[in-house]
Write a protein that holds these residues in place. Structure first.
Motif, PDB file in Angstrom:
ATOM      1  N   LYS A   1     -62.768 -12.914  56.795  1.00  0.00           N
ATOM      2  CA  LYS A   1     -64.079 -13.537  56.960  1.00  0.00           C
ATOM      3  C   LYS A   1     -64.592 -14.261  55.723  1.00  0.00           C
ATOM      4  N   HIS A   2     -64.547 -13.582  54.569  1.00  0.00           N
ATOM      5  CA  HIS A   2     -65.233 -14.126  53.400  1.00  0.00           C
ATOM      6  C   HIS A   2     -64.608 -15.430  52.911  1.00  0.00           C
ATOM      7  N   VAL A   3     -63.352 -15.393  52.526  1.00  0.00           N
ATOM      8  CA  VAL A   3     -62.684 -16.597  52.014  1.00  0.00           C
ATOM      9  C   VAL A   3     -62.588 -17.689  53.089  1.00  0.00           C
ATOM     10  N   PRO A   4     -62.171 -17.356  54.318  1.00  0.00           N
ATOM     11  CA  PRO A   4     -62.087 -18.415  55.331  1.00  0.00           C
ATOM     12  C   PRO A   4     -63.417 -19.141  55.575  1.00  0.00           C
ATOM     13  N   GLY A   5     -64.515 -18.432  55.482  1.00  0.00           N
ATOM     14  CA  GLY A   5     -65.818 -19.070  55.674  1.00  0.00           C
ATOM     15  C   GLY A   5     -66.088 -20.147  54.638  1.00  0.00           C
ATOM     16  N   TYR A   6     -65.731 -19.877  53.395  1.00  0.00           N
ATOM     17  CA  TYR A   6     -65.950 -20.868  52.336  1.00  0.00           C
ATOM     18  C   TYR A   6     -64.966 -22.037  52.451  1.00  0.00           C
ATOM     19  N   VAL A   7     -63.750 -21.759  52.874  1.00  0.00           N
ATOM     20  CA  VAL A   7     -62.782 -22.843  53.094  1.00  0.00           C
ATOM     21  C   VAL A   7     -63.299 -23.751  54.220  1.00  0.00           C
ATOM     22  N   GLU A   8     -63.783 -23.150  55.307  1.00  0.00           N
ATOM     23  CA  GLU A   8     -64.291 -23.919  56.446  1.00  0.00           C
ATOM     24  C   GLU A   8     -65.534 -24.723  56.086  1.00  0.00           C
ATOM     25  N   ARG A   9     -66.368 -24.198  55.213  1.00  0.00           N
ATOM     26  CA  ARG A   9     -67.639 -24.849  54.863  1.00  0.00           C
ATOM     27  C   ARG A   9     -67.542 -25.722  53.613  1.00  0.00           C
ATOM     28  N   TYR A  10     -66.343 -25.955  53.133  1.00  0.00           N
ATOM     29  CA  TYR A  10     -66.142 -26.733  51.913  1.00  0.00           C
ATOM     30  C   TYR A  10     -66.877 -28.071  51.958  1.00  0.00           C
ATOM     31  N   GLU A  11     -66.630 -28.870  52.979  1.00  0.00           N
ATOM     32  CA  GLU A  11     -67.241 -30.206  53.071  1.00  0.00           C
ATOM     33  C   GLU A  11     -68.767 -30.107  53.154  1.00  0.00           C
ATOM     34  N   ASP A  12     -69.274 -29.142  53.916  1.00  0.00           N
ATOM     35  CA  ASP A  12     -70.719 -28.966  54.044  1.00  0.00           C
ATOM     36  C   ASP A  12     -71.350 -28.575  52.710  1.00  0.00           C
TER      37      ASP A  12
ATOM     38  N   LEU B   1     -70.571 -19.519  43.991  1.00  0.00           N
ATOM     39  CA  LEU B   1     -69.708 -18.443  43.513  1.00  0.00           C
ATOM     40  C   LEU B   1     -69.847 -17.257  44.453  1.00  0.00           C
ATOM     41  N   PHE B   2     -68.717 -16.729  44.886  1.00  0.00           N
ATOM     42  CA  PHE B   2     -68.762 -15.488  45.659  1.00  0.00           C
ATOM     43  C   PHE B   2     -67.720 -14.535  45.101  1.00  0.00           C
ATOM     44  N   ALA B   3     -68.042 -13.260  45.173  1.00  0.00           N
ATOM     45  CA  ALA B   3     -67.149 -12.242  44.643  1.00  0.00           C
ATOM     46  C   ALA B   3     -66.802 -11.258  45.748  1.00  0.00           C
ATOM     47  N   VAL B   4     -65.588 -10.755  45.661  1.00  0.00           N
ATOM     48  CA  VAL B   4     -65.079  -9.834  46.678  1.00  0.00           C
ATOM     49  C   VAL B   4     -64.456  -8.616  46.003  1.00  0.00           C
ATOM     50  N   PRO B   5     -64.392  -7.493  46.716  1.00  0.00           N
ATOM     51  CA  PRO B   5     -63.783  -6.287  46.138  1.00  0.00           C
ATOM     52  C   PRO B   5     -62.286  -6.417  45.871  1.00  0.00           C
TER      53      PRO B   5
ATOM     54  N   PHE C   1     -71.217  -7.071  55.230  1.00  0.00           N
ATOM     55  CA  PHE C   1     -70.903  -8.491  55.066  1.00  0.00           C
ATOM     56  C   PHE C   1     -71.942  -9.251  55.875  1.00  0.00           C
ATOM     57  N   GLU C   2     -73.139  -9.404  55.288  1.00  0.00           N
ATOM     58  CA  GLU C   2     -74.269  -9.987  56.007  1.00  0.00           C
ATOM     59  C   GLU C   2     -74.962 -11.124  55.251  1.00  0.00           C
ATOM     60  N   VAL C   3     -74.914 -11.107  53.917  1.00  0.00           N
ATOM     61  CA  VAL C   3     -75.701 -12.076  53.145  1.00  0.00           C
ATOM     62  C   VAL C   3     -74.904 -12.897  52.136  1.00  0.00           C
ATOM     63  N   SER C   4     -73.630 -12.582  51.949  1.00  0.00           N
ATOM     64  CA  SER C   4     -72.832 -13.305  50.943  1.00  0.00           C
ATOM     65  C   SER C   4     -71.897 -14.338  51.571  1.00  0.00           C
ATOM     66  N   ASP C   5     -72.064 -14.572  52.847  1.00  0.00           N
ATOM     67  CA  ASP C   5     -71.203 -15.502  53.580  1.00  0.00           C
ATOM     68  C   ASP C   5     -71.501 -16.956  53.227  1.00  0.00           C
ATOM     69  N   ALA C   6     -70.628 -17.829  53.624  1.00  0.00           N
ATOM     70  CA  ALA C   6     -70.753 -19.257  53.309  1.00  0.00           C
ATOM     71  C   ALA C   6     -71.972 -19.893  53.960  1.00  0.00           C
ATOM     72  N   ASP C   7     -72.309 -19.487  55.169  1.00  0.00           N
ATOM     73  CA  ASP C   7     -73.462 -20.082  55.851  1.00  0.00           C
ATOM     74  C   ASP C   7     -74.769 -19.769  55.122  1.00  0.00           C
ATOM     75  N   THR C   8     -74.913 -18.550  54.618  1.00  0.00           N
ATOM     76  CA  THR C   8     -76.119 -18.186  53.867  1.00  0.00           C
ATOM     77  C   THR C   8     -76.225 -19.013  52.598  1.00  0.00           C
ATOM     78  N   LEU C   9     -75.127 -19.123  51.856  1.00  0.00           N
ATOM     79  CA  LEU C   9     -75.162 -19.888  50.604  1.00  0.00           C
ATOM     80  C   LEU C   9     -75.351 -21.382  50.887  1.00  0.00           C
ATOM     81  N   LEU C  10     -74.783 -21.864  51.972  1.00  0.00           N
ATOM     82  CA  LEU C  10     -74.974 -23.260  52.359  1.00  0.00           C
ATOM     83  C   LEU C  10     -76.459 -23.545  52.621  1.00  0.00           C
ATOM     84  N   ALA C  11     -77.125 -22.675  53.359  1.00  0.00           N
ATOM     85  CA  ALA C  11     -78.557 -22.858  53.630  1.00  0.00           C
ATOM     86  C   ALA C  11     -79.352 -22.871  52.332  1.00  0.00           C
ATOM     87  N   GLN C  12     -78.995 -22.010  51.397  1.00  0.00           N
ATOM     88  CA  GLN C  12     -79.691 -21.972  50.101  1.00  0.00           C
ATOM     89  C   GLN C  12     -79.412 -23.237  49.298  1.00  0.00           C
ATOM     90  N   ALA C  13     -78.181 -23.725  49.334  1.00  0.00           N
ATOM     91  CA  ALA C  13     -77.835 -24.954  48.601  1.00  0.00           C
ATOM     92  C   ALA C  13     -78.624 -26.135  49.162  1.00  0.00           C
TER      93      ALA C  13
END
Length: 170
Positions: free
Chosen positions: A58-69, A44-48, A154-166
């Motif tokens: 940046k925010h939404v495109p990152g999650y779209v790109e990292r969907y499969e991962d 889950l990510f939230a945006v203003p 925009f440093e810690v809520s990106d898709a790559d950070t959440l992917l590493a945590q997942a």
């Protein structure tokens, strides 16, 4: 403020659907948060705000790109939550190409943002009460990780950070 180990708020978000299927009618449909998260792992990510610069570039495109991962790391669904109405979120979903990858969920009255304690007052900019920018990994409705951005960051809520945590929690 919501913390790791807390359940998601018991509120209802709205989701715009352009096609009928899986019990969803065309148009805005309610998404009871706790019921929708039950038994799933959610990124889950939230945006203003929808269509705002960082969120759209940046925010939404990152999650779209990292969907499969993210799916490979055990994430069942990706949710984007914003204080906008369901129609705006539906238009933003089309613009960002999120269909089938990221659920674009409207928090029209900021009930979710307020219940999490992650609000951002942008009244001075003419935007009113919004959601802070953050991400969280949720398992069976309980927050496992929480990444809250500092003002204007925009440093810690990106898709790559959440992917590493997942991957760590898988």
């Amino acid at each position: 403020m919501i913390q790791v180990g807390d359940p998601l708020p018991d509120v209802t978000l709205m989701e715009y659907s352009e096609t009928e299927g899986n019990g969803c009618s065309i148009g805005p449909n309610p998404v009871p948060v706790r019921a929708a998260a039950a038994g799933k792992t959610i990124a889950l990510f939230a945006v203003p705000g929808a269509f705002t610069p960082t969120c759209s570039a940046k925010h939404v495109p990152g999650y779209v790109e990292r969907y499969e991962d993210l799916r490979a790391a055990g994430v069942d669904e990706i949710w984007c939550v914003s204080v906008n109405d369901a129609y705006v979120m539906g238009a933003w979903a089309r613009d960002q190409g999120t269909v089938g990858k990221v659920r674009m969920l409207a928090d029209g009255s900021a009930q979710f943002a307020q219940a999490t304690g992650l609000t951002l007052d942008l009244s001075a900019a003419g935007l009113g009460l919004r959601s802070n920018r953050y991400s969280m990994l949720v398992k069976d409705g309980v927050v496992q990780t929480l990444n809250v951005e500092g003002p204007g960051k925009f440093e810690v809520s990106d898709a790559d950070t959440l992917l590493a945590q997942a991957r760590q929690l898988a």
